[in-house]
Design a protein around this motif. Structure first.
Motif, short mmCIF file in Angstrom:
data_model
loop_
_atom_site.label_atom_id
_atom_site.label_comp_id
_atom_site.label_asym_id
_atom_site.label_seq_id
_atom_site.Cartn_x
_atom_site.Cartn_y
_atom_site.Cartn_z
N THR A 196 0.84 -1.20 0.00
CA THR A 196 0.00 0.00 0.00
C THR A 196 0.87 1.25 0.00
O THR A 196 0.62 2.19 -0.76
CB THR A 196 -0.93 0.00 1.23
N ARG A 197 1.90 1.26 0.83
CA ARG A 197 2.78 2.43 0.88
C ARG A 197 3.51 2.64 -0.43
O ARG A 197 3.70 3.77 -0.88
CB ARG A 197 3.78 2.29 2.03
N ARG A 198 3.94 1.56 -1.07
CA ARG A 198 4.61 1.70 -2.37
C ARG A 198 3.66 2.27 -3.42
O ARG A 198 4.05 3.13 -4.21
CB ARG A 198 5.18 0.35 -2.83
N ILE A 199 2.43 1.80 -3.43
CA ILE A 199 1.44 2.31 -4.38
C ILE A 199 1.18 3.79 -4.14
O ILE A 199 1.21 4.61 -5.07
CB ILE A 199 0.12 1.51 -4.29
N LEU A 200 0.94 4.16 -2.89
CA LEU A 200 0.65 5.57 -2.58
C LEU A 200 1.86 6.46 -2.87
O LEU A 200 1.70 7.58 -3.38
CB LEU A 200 0.19 5.71 -1.13
N ALA A 201 3.06 5.98 -2.55
CA ALA A 201 4.27 6.77 -2.84
C ALA A 201 4.43 6.97 -4.34
O ALA A 201 4.80 8.05 -4.81
CB ALA A 201 5.50 6.09 -2.25
#
Length: 160
Positions: free
Chosen positions: A141-146
């Protein structure tokens, strides 16, 4: 850290639309919590004020140009937001370290309390969502949002 794209990942338009729909619905839920917190604070401030306070908590010493870049506000609008926060006693301006002409801002203790009261609502929502998604989903999720945030994520602790 950059992760190579999986060549097996071939998303159809309806899958991408479903993801976009979920992002928009999640955004609405988060802003609803912000709106409730702003109403409870009863300071006459809006979403941009809280967003600036949050970013100042995460990145103390930010200036108008930094705030404008991170939020896509004009420099004039970003300046107005900081002036409003200062007028309410929530932020204070200081002279920049590298350039005496550059004015930076930090949250006052009252500003930290303002941000925290609203931010706690959002941290609770995000925490429930992460727990519901499972440990393995957090990093993805963090990779997608970043990736969606692009250059704005630079300097953020995305934790991957």
């Amino acid at each position: 850290m950059s992760v190579a794209a999986d060549p097996r990942l071939n998303l159809r338009e309806d899958e991408l639309d479903a993801g976009l729909e979920l992002l928009l619905l999640a955004e609405a839920a988060l802003w609803s919590a912000v709106d409730q917190g702003l109403a409870a604070a009863d300071l006459g401030l809006g979403r941009s004020h809280w967003r600036a306070a949050f970013l100042l908590r995460r990145r103390p010493g930010m200036g108008v140009q930094d705030l404008a870049h991170l939020t896509s506000l004009s420099k004039q609008a970003a300046s107005r937001i900081l002036v409003d926060l200062e007028a309410k006693g929530l932020a204070a301006k200081a002279t920049g370290d590298l350039d005496g002409r550059r004015r930076t801002a930090i949250l006052t203790p009252a500003g930290e309390a303002f941000e925290s009261a609203i931010g706690e609502r959002l941290r609770d929502q995000i925490g429930r969502a992460y727990r519901g998604g499972g440990l393995e989903a957090v990093g993805g999720t963090r990779r997608i949002l970043a990736s969606l945030a692009g250059g704005r994520a630079r300097g953020a602790d995305v934790g991957y």
